[in-house]
Design a protein around this motif. Structure first.
Motif, PDB file in Angstrom:
ATOM      1  N   THR A   1       8.704  10.614   2.605  1.00  0.00           N
ATOM      2  CA  THR A   1       7.626  10.935   3.546  1.00  0.00           C
ATOM      3  C   THR A   1       7.239   9.758   4.435  1.00  0.00           C
ATOM      4  O   THR A   1       6.376   9.901   5.298  1.00  0.00           O
ATOM      5  CB  THR A   1       6.372  11.424   2.796  1.00  0.00           C
ATOM      6  OG1 THR A   1       5.956  10.409   1.868  1.00  0.00           O
ATOM      7  CG2 THR A   1       6.652  12.710   2.030  1.00  0.00           C
ATOM      8  N   GLY A   2       7.832   8.596   4.206  1.00  0.00           N
ATOM      9  CA  GLY A   2       7.555   7.440   5.056  1.00  0.00           C
ATOM     10  C   GLY A   2       6.609   6.420   4.460  1.00  0.00           C
ATOM     11  O   GLY A   2       6.183   5.487   5.155  1.00  0.00           O
ATOM     12  N   LYS A   3       6.267   6.557   3.177  1.00  0.00           N
ATOM     13  CA  LYS A   3       5.293   5.650   2.548  1.00  0.00           C
ATOM     14  C   LYS A   3       5.762   4.194   2.620  1.00  0.00           C
ATOM     15  O   LYS A   3       5.020   3.321   3.084  1.00  0.00           O
ATOM     16  CB  LYS A   3       5.077   6.029   1.066  1.00  0.00           C
ATOM     17  CG  LYS A   3       4.637   7.437   0.822  1.00  0.00           C
ATOM     18  CD  LYS A   3       4.315   7.686  -0.632  1.00  0.00           C
ATOM     19  CE  LYS A   3       5.426   7.366  -1.607  1.00  0.00           C
ATOM     20  NZ  LYS A   3       6.630   8.230  -1.420  1.00  0.00           N
ATOM     21  N   SER A   4       6.961   3.935   2.123  1.00  0.00           N
ATOM     22  CA  SER A   4       7.444   2.551   2.081  1.00  0.00           C
ATOM     23  C   SER A   4       7.709   1.997   3.473  1.00  0.00           C
ATOM     24  O   SER A   4       7.534   0.801   3.719  1.00  0.00           O
ATOM     25  CB  SER A   4       8.715   2.463   1.217  1.00  0.00           C
ATOM     26  OG  SER A   4       8.407   2.684  -0.148  1.00  0.00           O
ATOM     27  N   VAL A   5       8.121   2.868   4.401  1.00  0.00           N
ATOM     28  CA  VAL A   5       8.339   2.422   5.779  1.00  0.00           C
ATOM     29  C   VAL A   5       7.011   1.981   6.399  1.00  0.00           C
ATOM     30  O   VAL A   5       6.939   0.950   7.072  1.00  0.00           O
ATOM     31  CB  VAL A   5       8.993   3.534   6.623  1.00  0.00           C
ATOM     32  CG1 VAL A   5       9.103   3.089   8.092  1.00  0.00           C
ATOM     33  CG2 VAL A   5      10.373   3.867   6.084  1.00  0.00           C
ATOM     34  N   LEU A   6       5.943   2.751   6.149  1.00  0.00           N
ATOM     35  CA  LEU A   6       4.625   2.365   6.654  1.00  0.00           C
ATOM     36  C   LEU A   6       4.191   1.031   6.057  1.00  0.00           C
ATOM     37  O   LEU A   6       3.664   0.164   6.761  1.00  0.00           O
ATOM     38  CB  LEU A   6       3.598   3.451   6.334  1.00  0.00           C
ATOM     39  CG  LEU A   6       2.157   3.159   6.785  1.00  0.00           C
ATOM     40  CD1 LEU A   6       2.080   2.940   8.287  1.00  0.00           C
ATOM     41  CD2 LEU A   6       1.224   4.296   6.360  1.00  0.00           C
ATOM     42  N   LEU A   7       4.411   0.857   4.754  1.00  0.00           N
ATOM     43  CA  LEU A   7       4.063  -0.409   4.106  1.00  0.00           C
ATOM     44  C   LEU A   7       4.815  -1.567   4.744  1.00  0.00           C
ATOM     45  O   LEU A   7       4.227  -2.617   5.038  1.00  0.00           O
ATOM     46  CB  LEU A   7       4.378  -0.324   2.607  1.00  0.00           C
ATOM     47  CG  LEU A   7       4.022  -1.565   1.788  1.00  0.00           C
ATOM     48  CD1 LEU A   7       2.547  -1.516   1.400  1.00  0.00           C
ATOM     49  CD2 LEU A   7       4.878  -1.671   0.533  1.00  0.00           C
ATOM     50  N   LYS A   8       6.107  -1.378   4.981  1.00  0.00           N
ATOM     51  CA  LYS A   8       6.924  -2.453   5.545  1.00  0.00           C
ATOM     52  C   LYS A   8       6.556  -2.737   6.999  1.00  0.00           C
ATOM     53  O   LYS A   8       6.638  -3.884   7.452  1.00  0.00           O
ATOM     54  CB  LYS A   8       8.406  -2.101   5.410  1.00  0.00           C
ATOM     55  CG  LYS A   8       8.885  -2.153   3.962  1.00  0.00           C
ATOM     56  CD  LYS A   8      10.307  -1.642   3.801  1.00  0.00           C
ATOM     57  CE  LYS A   8      10.721  -1.658   2.331  1.00  0.00           C
ATOM     58  NZ  LYS A   8      12.063  -1.089   2.117  1.00  0.00           N
ATOM     59  N   CYS A   9       6.129  -1.715   7.734  1.00  0.00           N
ATOM     60  CA  CYS A   9       5.625  -1.950   9.092  1.00  0.00           C
ATOM     61  C   CYS A   9       4.325  -2.738   9.044  1.00  0.00           C
ATOM     62  O   CYS A   9       4.098  -3.637   9.859  1.00  0.00           O
ATOM     63  CB  CYS A   9       5.395  -0.620   9.813  1.00  0.00           C
ATOM     64  SG  CYS A   9       6.892   0.225  10.357  1.00  0.00           S
ATOM     65  N   ALA A  10       3.469  -2.399   8.077  1.00  0.00           N
ATOM     66  CA  ALA A  10       2.177  -3.090   7.956  1.00  0.00           C
ATOM     67  C   ALA A  10       2.352  -4.551   7.566  1.00  0.00           C
ATOM     68  O   ALA A  10       1.626  -5.423   8.050  1.00  0.00           O
ATOM     69  CB  ALA A  10       1.288  -2.376   6.943  1.00  0.00           C
ATOM     70  N   VAL A  11       3.312  -4.825   6.689  1.00  0.00           N
ATOM     71  CA  VAL A  11       3.482  -6.189   6.195  1.00  0.00           C
ATOM     72  C   VAL A  11       4.339  -7.035   7.145  1.00  0.00           C
ATOM     73  O   VAL A  11       4.383  -8.264   7.026  1.00  0.00           O
ATOM     74  CB  VAL A  11       4.094  -6.168   4.772  1.00  0.00           C
ATOM     75  CG1 VAL A  11       5.596  -5.975   4.806  1.00  0.00           C
ATOM     76  CG2 VAL A  11       3.734  -7.423   3.994  1.00  0.00           C
ATOM     77  N   GLY A  12       5.027  -6.371   8.074  1.00  0.00           N
ATOM     78  CA  GLY A  12       5.833  -7.112   9.041  1.00  0.00           C
ATOM     79  C   GLY A  12       7.299  -7.209   8.707  1.00  0.00           C
ATOM     80  O   GLY A  12       8.042  -7.930   9.380  1.00  0.00           O
ATOM     81  N   LEU A  13       7.752  -6.467   7.696  1.00  0.00           N
ATOM     82  CA  LEU A  13       9.172  -6.479   7.334  1.00  0.00           C
ATOM     83  C   LEU A  13       9.993  -5.598   8.268  1.00  0.00           C
ATOM     84  O   LEU A  13      11.190  -5.821   8.450  1.00  0.00           O
ATOM     85  CB  LEU A  13       9.352  -6.019   5.880  1.00  0.00           C
ATOM     86  CG  LEU A  13       8.790  -6.945   4.810  1.00  0.00           C
ATOM     87  CD1 LEU A  13       8.923  -6.304   3.429  1.00  0.00           C
ATOM     88  CD2 LEU A  13       9.497  -8.296   4.828  1.00  0.00           C
ATOM     89  N   ILE A  14       9.362  -4.566   8.821  1.00  0.00           N
ATOM     90  CA  ILE A  14       9.994  -3.693   9.804  1.00  0.00           C
ATOM     91  C   ILE A  14       9.062  -3.607  11.003  1.00  0.00           C
ATOM     92  O   ILE A  14       7.859  -3.367  10.850  1.00  0.00           O
ATOM     93  CB  ILE A  14      10.228  -2.270   9.237  1.00  0.00           C
ATOM     94  CG1 ILE A  14      11.217  -2.301   8.074  1.00  0.00           C
ATOM     95  CG2 ILE A  14      10.742  -1.332  10.330  1.00  0.00           C
ATOM     96  CD1 ILE A  14      11.406  -0.940   7.404  1.00  0.00           C
ATOM     97  N   LYS A  15       9.607  -3.784  12.200  1.00  0.00           N
ATOM     98  CA  LYS A  15       8.780  -3.676  13.401  1.00  0.00           C
ATOM     99  C   LYS A  15       8.717  -2.220  13.845  1.00  0.00           C
ATOM    100  O   LYS A  15       9.753  -1.569  14.033  1.00  0.00           O
ATOM    101  CB  LYS A  15       9.344  -4.542  14.519  1.00  0.00           C
ATOM    102  CG  LYS A  15       8.414  -4.595  15.733  1.00  0.00           C
ATOM    103  CD  LYS A  15       8.922  -5.587  16.779  1.00  0.00           C
ATOM    104  CE  LYS A  15       7.954  -5.665  17.957  1.00  0.00           C
ATOM    105  NZ  LYS A  15       8.400  -6.643  18.968  1.00  0.00           N
TER     106      LYS A  15
END
Length: 256
Positions: free
Chosen positions: A38-52
Motif C-alpha cells: 500500500t506504500g507504507k515503507s515508500v512513504l517512510l523512505k520519502c519522509a526520511v530522505g532515502l527516496i526522493k
C-alpha cells in the motif's frame, strides 16, 4: 513534528503514493498502517530522505528537507535515528561496534566518551553485558534491541521504525513495541512506525495513518479506529480475530 505534503511517487510508471499529506506529532508514537503493497515503507523512505518523491514536500519542524541546501540537510539527517526492518546490523562487527558506528562516522567524541554512550544505550534497551557478542550469537529480539540502541545513540529528535516486529514472536513483539513507546515519550521524539500488526496498533498507536492503494484513507487514534466507517480500514482491522473480540468487548461495555 514531521509534516508530509502531497507526496507522490511512482516506479516504472506505476503510482505508489498518490498525494499523501499528514502530520506526525512529537512525543507520541505515530503509526503508518495498511496491507502489504500500500506504500507504507515508500512513504517512510520519502519522509526520511532515502527516496526522493516525484512531488511534494517533507518538513522537519518547519524545515523543508528537499528544498534545504546540503548543509541544512546534513543537520536534519544527524537528528534522525532509523530502525530498519531486518535490523541491518553488520555481521562482522560486535554489538558494541554496531551501536558505536554512528558515533565513529559523525562525531569527534573520544573513545571513552563513545563507550560511555554505547553502554548507556545498551542499558536503556536492556542489553548490558553483550558488548562483545556478534549478531549471529544473539536472538532476533536482541538484534532488534541492538538496532534501537544504535538508532538512539546520537540522541535523535526523530525516530523511524520500519516493521520493527517483523519475524518476532508475539511476546517479543510486545516488548519491542513497549520499548519504542517508552523511548519516544522519555526523549520526546517524533517517532514514525510502519507496521501491519494490529496488536502493535492497539498497544502503542497514539496517532495512526491508514494507507490503501497509495491513498490516505483514514487518520485518528487507536480508540477511534474500531468505530471507523471506512470500509477498507474495517476490512484491514477486522481481518484480525483479536480485533473482532476487542470491538465486541467495547460494544458490551458501551451497552452497560
Amino acid at each position: 513534528m514531521i509534516t508530509v505534503k502531497n507526496i507522490k511517487k511512482a516506479f516504472n510508471g506505476k503510482e505508489v503514493l498518490k498525494g499523501i499529506s499528514a502530520e506526525f506529532k512529537q512525543g507520541v508514537t505515530n503509526l503508518i498502517i495498511g496491507s502489504s503493497g500500500t506504500g507504507k515503507s515508500v512513504l517512510l523512505k520519502c519522509a526520511v530522505g532515502l527516496i526522493k518523491p516525484d512531488e511534494g514536500s517533507v518538513f522537519f519542524d518547519g524545515k523543508n528537507l528537499y528544498k534545504s541546501d546540503r548543509e541544512e540537510q546534513r543537520a536534519i539527517r544527524e537528528q534522525i535515528g532509523m530502525l530498519f526492518q531486518g535490523s541491518a546490523l553488520f555481521d562482522s562487527m560486535t554489538v558494541e561496534q554496531n551501536v558505536r558506528f554512528p558515533l565513529d562516522m559523525r562525531t569527534k567524541m573520544t573513545d571513552d566518551e563513545k563507550l560511555e554512550r554505547v553502554n548507556f544505550c545498551l542499558k536503556r534497551v536492556g542489553l548490558e553485558g553483550v558488548n562483545d557478542k556478534k549478531p549471529a550469537e544473539i536472538s532476533g529480539g536482541m538484534m532488534k534491541r541492538v538496532g534501537i540502541a544504535r538508532a538512539i545513540v546520537m540522541n535523535p529528535k526523530y525516530l523511524f521504525c520500519d516493521e520493527p516486529n517483523s519475524g518476532l514472536d508475539p511476546q517479543t513483539s510486545i516488548m519491542i513495541d513497549n520499548l519504542i513507546l517508552e523511548i519516544t515519550e522519555e526523549y520526546n521524539m517524533t517517532t514514525i512506525v510502519v507496521t501491519h500488526d494490529m496488536n502493535s496498533v492497539m498497544e502503542i498507536g497514539k496517532h495512526i495513518v491508514f494507507l490503501s492503494k497509495g491513498v490516505k484513507e483514514w487518520e485518528g487514534t487507536k480508540e477511534q479506529i474500531v468505530h471507523s466507517d471506512v470500509e477498507s480500514l474495517n476490512d484491514f482491522v477486522f481481518s484480525n480475530s483479536l480485533m473482532v473480540a476487542y470491538k465486541k468487548s467495547e460494544e458490551e461495555r458501551a451497552n452497560r
